[in-house]
Design a protein around this motif. Structure first.
Motif, short mmCIF file in Angstrom:
data_model
loop_
_atom_site.label_atom_id
_atom_site.label_comp_id
_atom_site.label_asym_id
_atom_site.label_seq_id
_atom_site.Cartn_x
_atom_site.Cartn_y
_atom_site.Cartn_z
N VAL A 105 0.87 -1.17 0.00
CA VAL A 105 0.00 0.00 0.00
C VAL A 105 0.90 1.22 0.00
O VAL A 105 1.74 1.38 0.88
N SER A 138 0.55 4.27 0.75
CA SER A 138 0.26 5.38 1.66
C SER A 138 0.10 4.83 3.07
O SER A 138 -0.41 3.74 3.26
N LEU A 139 0.55 5.60 4.03
CA LEU A 139 0.39 5.22 5.43
C LEU A 139 -0.68 6.05 6.13
O LEU A 139 -0.84 5.97 7.34
N SER A 173 -6.44 5.74 4.59
CA SER A 173 -6.10 5.30 3.23
C SER A 173 -7.13 4.28 2.73
O SER A 173 -7.37 3.26 3.37
N ASN A 207 -6.81 2.42 0.11
CA ASN A 207 -6.13 1.21 -0.32
C ASN A 207 -5.77 0.30 0.85
O ASN A 207 -5.87 -0.92 0.75
N LEU A 208 -5.39 0.89 1.99
CA LEU A 208 -5.10 0.10 3.17
C LEU A 208 -6.37 -0.55 3.70
O LEU A 208 -6.38 -1.72 4.06
N ARG A 209 -7.45 0.20 3.72
CA ARG A 209 -8.73 -0.37 4.17
C ARG A 209 -9.17 -1.49 3.24
O ARG A 209 -9.69 -2.52 3.71
N ALA A 234 -7.17 -3.46 1.42
CA ALA A 234 -6.29 -4.61 1.66
C ALA A 234 -6.70 -5.35 2.93
O ALA A 234 -6.74 -6.60 2.95
N LYS A 235 -7.03 -4.62 3.97
CA LYS A 235 -7.46 -5.26 5.22
C LYS A 235 -8.79 -5.98 5.04
O LYS A 235 -8.99 -7.07 5.59
N ILE A 281 0.39 -7.45 4.58
CA ILE A 281 0.51 -6.06 4.15
C ILE A 281 1.91 -5.58 4.49
O ILE A 281 2.32 -5.61 5.66
N ASP A 335 5.04 -3.46 5.46
CA ASP A 335 5.23 -2.30 6.32
C ASP A 335 6.21 -1.34 5.66
O ASP A 335 7.40 -1.61 5.59
N ASN A 361 4.47 8.61 3.78
CA ASN A 361 3.53 8.94 4.86
C ASN A 361 3.20 10.43 4.82
O ASN A 361 3.93 11.25 5.35
#
Length: 51
Positions: free
Chosen positions: A7, A9-10, A14, A16-18, A20-21, A35, A37, A45
């Motif tokens: 992903v 972006s941190l 985000s 994209n992070l949501r 992926a989760k 995911i 780190d 970030n």
């Protein structure tokens, strides 16, 4: 099957992070999604720029 999500972006909110989760939660029985780190790479970030 093992998969890795990167992903770019941190940010706390985000999309994209949501995503992926959510994929990891919904399909965890079919494959292992990890995911990456990227926290050690501050240029990813945008929250660091706010301070």
């Amino acid at each position: 099957m093992n998969m890795l999500a990167i992903v770019g972006s941190l940010r706390k909110n985000s999309y994209n992070l949501r995503l992926a989760k959510t994929i990891r939660e919904r399909f965890g029985g079919e494959f292992d999604l990890r995911i990456a780190d990227i926290g050690s790479l501050p240029h990813f970030n945008e929250d660091l720029e706010d301070g």
